[in-house]
Scaffold this motif. Sequence first.
Motif, PDB file in Angstrom:
ATOM      1  N   GLY A 119       0.819  -1.188   0.000  1.00 42.08           N
ATOM      2  CA  GLY A 119       0.000   0.000   0.000  1.00 42.08           C
ATOM      3  C   GLY A 119       0.861   1.248   0.000  1.00 42.08           C
ATOM      4  O   GLY A 119       2.093   1.191   0.042  1.00 42.08           O
ATOM      5  N   GLN A 120       0.211   2.416  -0.030  1.00 37.28           N
ATOM      6  CA  GLN A 120       0.919   3.690  -0.071  1.00 37.28           C
ATOM      7  C   GLN A 120       1.271   4.221   1.311  1.00 37.28           C
ATOM      8  O   GLN A 120       2.066   5.149   1.427  1.00 37.28           O
ATOM      9  N   GLY A 121       0.705   3.647   2.344  1.00 41.21           N
ATOM     10  CA  GLY A 121       1.044   4.022   3.701  1.00 41.21           C
ATOM     11  C   GLY A 121       0.074   5.009   4.321  1.00 41.21           C
ATOM     12  O   GLY A 121      -0.608   5.767   3.626  1.00 41.21           O
ATOM     13  N   THR A 122       0.021   5.001   5.642  1.00 40.82           N
ATOM     14  CA  THR A 122      -0.773   5.954   6.399  1.00 40.82           C
ATOM     15  C   THR A 122       0.056   6.440   7.585  1.00 40.82           C
ATOM     16  O   THR A 122       0.734   5.660   8.243  1.00 40.82           O
ATOM     17  N   GLN A 123       0.018   7.748   7.833  1.00 44.94           N
ATOM     18  CA  GLN A 123       0.854   8.354   8.863  1.00 44.94           C
ATOM     19  C   GLN A 123       0.250   8.150  10.243  1.00 44.94           C
ATOM     20  O   GLN A 123      -0.933   8.417  10.461  1.00 44.94           O
ATOM     21  N   VAL A 124       1.089   7.702  11.173  1.00 43.40           N
ATOM     22  CA  VAL A 124       0.727   7.607  12.579  1.00 43.40           C
ATOM     23  C   VAL A 124       1.692   8.483  13.363  1.00 43.40           C
ATOM     24  O   VAL A 124       2.908   8.292  13.286  1.00 43.40           O
ATOM     25  N   THR A 125       1.162   9.438  14.108  1.00 44.37           N
ATOM     26  CA  THR A 125       1.977  10.329  14.912  1.00 44.37           C
ATOM     27  C   THR A 125       1.529  10.244  16.364  1.00 44.37           C
ATOM     28  O   THR A 125       0.353  10.459  16.671  1.00 44.37           O
TER      29      THR A 125
END
Length: 128
Positions: A119-125
């Motif tokens: 996948g293209q990724g999802t940001q976790v902060t």
Amino acid sequence: QVQLVESGGGLVQAGGSLRLSCAASGRSFGGATMAWFRQAPGLEREFVGCISASGADTRYADSVKGRFAISRDNAKNTMYLQMNSLKPEDTAVYYCAAATSFSGAWILPLQPLQYDHWGQGTQVTVSS
């Protein structure tokens, strides 16, 4: 077109929880091991955990063991990552992946090169 799309990322305070989803389309991934990886700026892509095709077996990196849990719903062609007790060091882009060409009795693929769909990724902060 075969696609994996992550969702559910966001900003959370330390100690909080997030649930990521990875929705697959274009083909069924019911026969494939799937995994979550993560990558922070300037760092190597890091294995988080994986789940067997049937969902019976899972493996986790020591850094997340006991805090994260992977599950899958093959009827929905979707994989999940439940993240609890989040720490600032969990901050990264999270990627889902599928290993459609991997074969090996009694083992699971742990290396990025063993996965052929991403996948293209999802940001976790995670803030402190």
